[in-house]
Motif scaffolding. Structure first.
Motif, PDB file in Angstrom:
ATOM      1  N   ALA A 710      27.772  81.642  53.665  1.00 21.78           N
ATOM      2  CA  ALA A 710      27.449  80.866  54.856  1.00 21.78           C
ATOM      3  C   ALA A 710      26.017  81.080  55.320  1.00 21.78           C
ATOM      4  CB  ALA A 710      28.415  81.223  55.984  1.00 21.78           C
ATOM      5  N   ASP A 711      25.383  82.209  54.962  1.00 23.58           N
ATOM      6  CA  ASP A 711      24.002  82.449  55.393  1.00 23.58           C
ATOM      7  C   ASP A 711      22.982  81.655  54.581  1.00 23.58           C
ATOM      8  OD1 ASP A 711      23.936  83.825  53.001  1.00 23.58           O
ATOM      9  OD2 ASP A 711      23.806  85.810  53.904  1.00 23.58           O
ATOM     10  N   ASN A 712      23.464  80.881  53.615  1.00 23.61           N
ATOM     11  CA  ASN A 712      22.609  80.036  52.774  1.00 23.61           C
ATOM     12  C   ASN A 712      21.584  80.831  51.985  1.00 23.61           C
ATOM     13  OD1 ASN A 712      22.252  76.609  53.048  1.00 23.61           O
ATOM     14  ND2 ASN A 712      23.887  77.664  54.154  1.00 23.61           N
ATOM     15  N   ASN A 713      21.948  82.027  51.588  1.00 23.62           N
ATOM     16  CA  ASN A 713      21.083  82.836  50.724  1.00 23.62           C
ATOM     17  C   ASN A 713      20.866  82.086  49.409  1.00 23.62           C
ATOM     18  OD1 ASN A 713      19.942  84.741  48.997  1.00 23.62           O
ATOM     19  ND2 ASN A 713      21.181  86.417  49.790  1.00 23.62           N
ATOM     20  N   PRO A 714      19.609  81.747  49.071  1.00 21.14           N
ATOM     21  CA  PRO A 714      19.382  80.966  47.853  1.00 21.14           C
ATOM     22  C   PRO A 714      19.769  81.716  46.586  1.00 21.14           C
ATOM     23  CG  PRO A 714      17.303  81.730  48.761  1.00 21.14           C
ATOM     24  CD  PRO A 714      18.355  82.035  49.788  1.00 21.14           C
ATOM     25  N   TYR A 715      19.876  83.043  46.661  1.00 17.00           N
ATOM     26  CA  TYR A 715      20.283  83.820  45.492  1.00 17.00           C
ATOM     27  C   TYR A 715      21.783  83.705  45.230  1.00 17.00           C
ATOM     28  CZ  TYR A 715      15.684  86.087  45.557  1.00 17.00           C
ATOM     29  OH  TYR A 715      14.330  86.337  45.513  1.00 17.00           O
ATOM     30  N   THR A 716      22.556  83.207  46.196  1.00 19.93           N
ATOM     31  CA  THR A 716      23.996  83.045  46.003  1.00 19.93           C
ATOM     32  C   THR A 716      24.355  81.600  45.640  1.00 19.93           C
ATOM     33  OG1 THR A 716      24.465  82.584  48.347  1.00 19.93           O
ATOM     34  CG2 THR A 716      24.453  84.894  47.647  1.00 19.93           C
ATOM     35  N   LYS A 749      31.360  77.858  28.972  1.00 24.56           N
ATOM     36  CA  LYS A 749      30.478  77.744  30.135  1.00 24.56           C
ATOM     37  C   LYS A 749      30.809  78.833  31.145  1.00 24.56           C
ATOM     38  CE  LYS A 749      27.372  75.681  32.700  1.00 24.56           C
ATOM     39  NZ  LYS A 749      25.953  75.633  32.313  1.00 24.56           N
ATOM     40  N   PHE A 750      29.836  79.700  31.417  1.00 24.79           N
ATOM     41  CA  PHE A 750      30.049  80.788  32.378  1.00 24.79           C
ATOM     42  C   PHE A 750      29.940  80.273  33.806  1.00 24.79           C
ATOM     43  CE2 PHE A 750      28.489  84.128  35.187  1.00 24.79           C
ATOM     44  CZ  PHE A 750      29.395  85.149  34.935  1.00 24.79           C
ATOM     45  N   TYR A 751      30.834  80.772  34.681  1.00 25.41           N
ATOM     46  CA  TYR A 751      30.708  80.479  36.102  1.00 25.41           C
ATOM     47  C   TYR A 751      31.412  81.566  36.902  1.00 25.41           C
ATOM     48  CZ  TYR A 751      35.544  78.656  36.371  1.00 25.41           C
ATOM     49  OH  TYR A 751      36.902  78.518  36.352  1.00 25.41           O
ATOM     50  N   LEU A 752      31.124  81.589  38.196  1.00 27.14           N
ATOM     51  CA  LEU A 752      31.673  82.581  39.107  1.00 27.14           C
ATOM     52  C   LEU A 752      32.594  81.901  40.115  1.00 27.14           C
ATOM     53  CD1 LEU A 752      28.308  84.410  39.860  1.00 27.14           C
ATOM     54  CD2 LEU A 752      30.118  85.254  38.347  1.00 27.14           C
ATOM     55  N   VAL A 753      33.635  82.597  40.529  1.00 26.64           N
ATOM     56  CA  VAL A 753      34.500  82.068  41.578  1.00 26.64           C
ATOM     57  C   VAL A 753      34.125  82.625  42.943  1.00 26.64           C
ATOM     58  CG1 VAL A 753      36.464  81.534  40.111  1.00 26.64           C
ATOM     59  CG2 VAL A 753      36.230  83.837  41.050  1.00 26.64           C
ATOM     60  N   ASN A 754      33.275  83.637  42.988  1.00 29.75           N
ATOM     61  CA  ASN A 754      32.827  84.203  44.252  1.00 29.75           C
ATOM     62  C   ASN A 754      31.471  84.857  44.035  1.00 29.75           C
ATOM     63  OD1 ASN A 754      32.772  84.992  46.908  1.00 29.75           O
ATOM     64  ND2 ASN A 754      34.635  86.235  46.818  1.00 29.75           N
ATOM     65  N   VAL A 755      30.603  84.754  45.024  1.00 27.44           N
ATOM     66  CA  VAL A 755      29.268  85.372  44.983  1.00 27.44           C
ATOM     67  C   VAL A 755      28.999  85.966  46.354  1.00 27.44           C
ATOM     68  CG1 VAL A 755      26.815  85.044  44.536  1.00 27.44           C
ATOM     69  CG2 VAL A 755      28.478  83.620  43.332  1.00 27.44           C
ATOM     70  N   THR A 756      28.530  87.208  46.411  1.00 24.93           N
ATOM     71  CA  THR A 756      28.230  87.846  47.691  1.00 24.93           C
ATOM     72  C   THR A 756      26.860  88.523  47.644  1.00 24.93           C
ATOM     73  OG1 THR A 756      29.103  90.060  47.243  1.00 24.93           O
ATOM     74  CG2 THR A 756      30.694  88.380  47.908  1.00 24.93           C
ATOM     75  N   ASP A 757      26.280  88.712  48.844  1.00 25.55           N
ATOM     76  CA  ASP A 757      25.027  89.460  48.971  1.00 25.55           C
ATOM     77  C   ASP A 757      25.209  90.671  49.876  1.00 25.55           C
ATOM     78  OD1 ASP A 757      25.365  88.208  51.380  1.00 25.55           O
ATOM     79  OD2 ASP A 757      23.424  87.223  51.428  1.00 25.55           O
TER      80      ASP A 757
END
Length: 791
Positions: A710-716, A749-757
């Motif tokens: 939700a913080d719109n971190n471009p790395y996530t 194809k690699f992908y993530l179901v969750n990303v956190t910072d």
């Protein structure tokens, strides 16, 4: 900056997938055209007609074609074809749904881009998407519904459903419909094994006990070897689950049906869920540790053997991470027919215990012990020298829900028909946690309790010229409370809040023909106020509740059945506005680990177009396509925390005074603008059983890029990607026995179901640390499934 550069041009693999679908479809369409010219029309219609779909999530059984709500029904066959065994697999089947991984407890769920994005630390908080099992609401803290087993189908109602769904349905409803007892003997057994270590055994039997009683019994055992590897132990993360459900259907007389159900399950997840996907080069771990000139632990030591990068599936940790869940639920449903009316009672009880051990940092060393040893050598401070910690934190979660509902439904064929009822539920969540580190310790016990007493009704008025007016109203009386004992700091805090809310909806439906219907709907919904139970206490003062959300939804829909019911097309345009939108973000204020913060964004909005198409082109060919174009944004969110913890987000990047940013106009988390699922099944007939029927199936799921926080971190930010699954099924004896060979994620194809910072705060100033959870199908795998059915 994102984890991987995205592209707007068609990828070669995407073009190849579409070419395969064309190869399947074009010959069959030509065959259909020839059949129309040479086959008896009645025979062709019978061979290639789509049957009616019935939904029950709106308190009664209704044809999907006549229900004035955007809805999707995923059949058990579709779940099987997609190898969908976890609730997060619905991502690839219903484009409007976005679910995160379930390897470590609760699953944050987004519908049409709307989700609080909460994790297991904030107990008692609903995601806004109500999950039900056979119409019985399930606590959002419970993990038992993560496993998809013993299902007849899955009903997904898109958009706010507060009138009939209540406080937990401000964004939508997912109803898991289990198989029912039958008055004849039937059953099935299936076995699945894959090349990467997954296996599943699933059995079901149903039949009569007497003339007035039937039963059904299901059981499963499931093991998944996830593509997540701990180089410290040489082991992959795994999830073992098993469970069973018993149902009894009693008919004491012709007017009374009693269904008793008992369900038990156990889920044992071992290993970590997250791996480092990005880390600032040569960042120093815990450089702000209290001491003298010592400046933390070097990058190469903490990340020994790990190279953080997009696609990394390895981690290095000495912690025995695990999450074990044991639960059970019981329900009693009574349907009493009083002439043409039906009076129903549903009593339900659910209880679950989750025991979780997590690694605070996911590093290769016992970092606190190493840091304290260095300080001891410089200052010889006894409290530091005595410190010893194994990097772990322990959490116990015990959600318990009791509910009772009474309702009455009139017959559907009268000039006025209705459904009305009262509903009571008490959801109590007890939790405790321990992190025995002296630099940022915690030890707490907390309890969150939500009680609701509601009355609802919906009336359908039949008007001239095939118009219908549907009006609904619901009164909710909610009491939300908590108490929290911060044992380490010696604080105790509690509070209670009560509110009364009216919500409702109104729809105008037009039947253009028996196979064409349009509708326009306005719905008013809400999500109740909530306490941020994850907050760190600094006094005995009571926490203030976060305000309730209010929801205004407008929807325009069209449902068609064309070509003698060979083709169905359901489409909806919608715009939904959320005021006081509840959102959870990470805030690093202590220089170590991030705190979870729950607050209200002033306003959020989602709008878009959804469309579902099913086409029985011929007796041999079935095509399907579902798309969702959704624009979900924060309209007003001025006090959002800066991303990355500490000083990562700069003033030039929008961080004001190093503490907050304005996210107004920015996209919401887990809200890709475009998702599409397309599929094709082509069957070669076995000519009456002389050889097996063969079915070639392909399914392609594509989604555009989206930010995961939700913080719109471009790395996530996760770039656009597509997953293509392919299977070949042989069926013998009119489908009673089948064998399927399948390959999922054909193009690897690699992908993530969750990303956190949330780990960024424990690294040096301006460092960025991104962890992600690789999907179960983040790499290609193949398998074999055997099915046996009898009746």
């Amino acid at each position: 900056m994102s984890l991987q550069h995205s592209t707007h041009t068609p990828h070669a693999r995407q073009r190849l997938a579409m070419a395969i679908f064309a190869a399947l479809a074009l010959p069959a369409i030509a065959q259909a055209q020839q059949a129309e010219a040479t086959t008896d029309p009645a025979t062709a219609k019978a061979a290639a007609t789509l049957g009616d779909v019935v939904v029950t999530a709106q308190k009664r059984s209704e044809r999907l074609q006549e229900t004035p709500v955007a809805a999707a029904v995923v059949t058990s066959q579709q779940l099987e074809n997609a190898n969908a065994s976890d609730i997060s697999d619905l991502n690839k089947l219903v484009p409007s749904v976005e679910l995160k991984g379930s390897n470590n407890g609760r699953v944050p769920i987004a519908m049409r881009g709307i989700s609080t994005n909460a994790d297991e630390a904030t107990v008692g908080l609903t995601s806004g998407v109500l999950i039900m099992v056979d119409g019985v609401p399930v606590s959002s803290d419970a993990a038992g519904v993560n496993e998809l087993s013993d299902l007849a189908n899955v009903e997904v109602l898109k958009g706010p459903q507060s009138t009939l769904g209540g406080r937990a349905a401000s964004a939508g409803v997912i109803n898991l419909v289990t198989r029912k007892p039958t008055d004849y003997w039937s059953g099935s057994f299936s076995a699945l094994a894959t090349g990467d270590g997954e296996y599943k055994l699933d059995g079901f039997v149903s039949g009569p006990i007497s003339d007035s009683a039937q039963f059904s019994l299901s059981a499963y055992e499931h093991r998944v070897d996830l593509p997540i590897h701990n180089i410290a132990t040489g082991k992959d993360s795994t999830t073992d689950s098993d469970g069973g459900r018993l149902k009894l259907l009693l008919h004491p007389n012709d007017d009374l049906d009693i269904t008793l159900a008992a369900h038990g399950y156990e889920i044992d997840a071992k290993g970590g869920s997250f791996t480092y996907q990005y880390l600032t080069q040569q960042a120093i771990f815990n450089s702000r540790f209290p001491g003298t000139a010592y400046n933390g632990i070097a990058y190469d030591e903490v990340m020994a053997g790990i190279t953080p990068h997009w696609g990394n599936t390895d981690y290095n940790s000495p912690v025995d991470m695990r999450a074990k869940t044991v639960g059970s639920d019981f329900s009693a449903n009574v349907d009493w027919r009083l002439g043409d009316y039906t009076l129903s009672s549903t009593t339900a009880y659910q209880h679950e215990r989750q025991d979780m051990v997590q690694d605070a940092g996911v590093t290769a060393t016992y970092w606190l012990n190493e840091l304290t040893a260095t300080v001891c050598s410089e200052l010889a401070i006894p409290p530091f020298c005595a410190a010893s910690w194994d990097n772990s934190q322990h959490i116990i979660l015990k959600p318990t829900t009791k509910s009772q509902e009474f309702k009455i439904a009139s017959p559907l064929d009268g000039p006025i028909n209705f459904v009305a009822g009262v509903f009571y539920s008490d959801t109590d969540v007890w939790s405790s946690g321990v992190r025995a580190m002296f630099a940022n310790p915690y030890q707490y016990v907390l309890n969150s309790d939500t009680k609701t007493l509601d009355a609802y009704g919906r009336v359908t008025w039949k008007l001239p010229d095939n118009f219908d007016l549907l009006t609904g109203l619901r009164f909710n009386h909610d009491t939300v409370s908590y108490w929290k004992n911060d044992i380490y700091d010696g604080y105790y805090s509690s509070n209670e809040a009560t509110e009364n809310i009216w919500v409702g909806d109104i729809s105008l439906r037009k039947r253009f023909s028996p196979d064409a219907m349009g509708y326009i709907t306005y719905a008013r919904g809400y999500k109740p106020m909530a306490f941020n139970t994850a907050a760190s206490l600094s006094s005995n003062d009571p926490l203030d509740p976060v305000d309730n959300e209010t929801v205004d939804n407008f929807e325009l829909g069209l449902k068609l059945a064309l070509l003698d019911r060979k083709l169905t097309l359901d489409s909806a345009l919608f715009q939904t506005t959320y005021r006081n939108y509840q959102v959870q973000t990470y805030e690093t204020t202590n220089g170590y680990l991030a705190d979870l913060h729950l607050s209200s964004a002033g306003k959020a909005r989602t709008r878009g177009l959804e469309s579902d198409l099913n086409f029985a082109a011929t007796e041999a060919l079935r095509l399907n396509a579902s798309i969702a174009w959704i624009q979900a944004v924060f309209v007003d969110f001025k006090g959002a925390p800066c991303w990355g913890g500490n000083t990562s987000q700069t003033e030039a990047e929008g961080c004001v005074d190093g503490t907050y940013q304005d996210l107004s106009g920015k996209p919401m988390p887990d809200a890709p603008k475009f998702k599409a699922n397309v599929g094709a099944d082509y069957t070669w007939s076995g000519n009456g059983g002389t050889r097996p029927d063969l079915t070639l199936s392909g399914q392609y799921a594509w989604r555009s890029g989206t930010n995961m926080q939700a913080d719109n971190n471009p790395y996530t930010y996760q770039p656009a990607f597509g997953i293509f699954n392919l299977s070949l099924t042989a069926k013998w004896n009119q489908g009673k026995f089948s064998a399927s060979l399948f390959v999922n994620n054909v193009f690897d194809k690699f992908y993530l179901v969750n990303v956190t910072d949330n780990f960024s705060g424990i690294w040096s100033d301006s460092a960025m640390a991104i962890t992600g959870q690789p999907a179960r199908d983040a790499s290609r795998y193949a398998g074999l499934r055997l099915n046996w059915n009898f009746d």
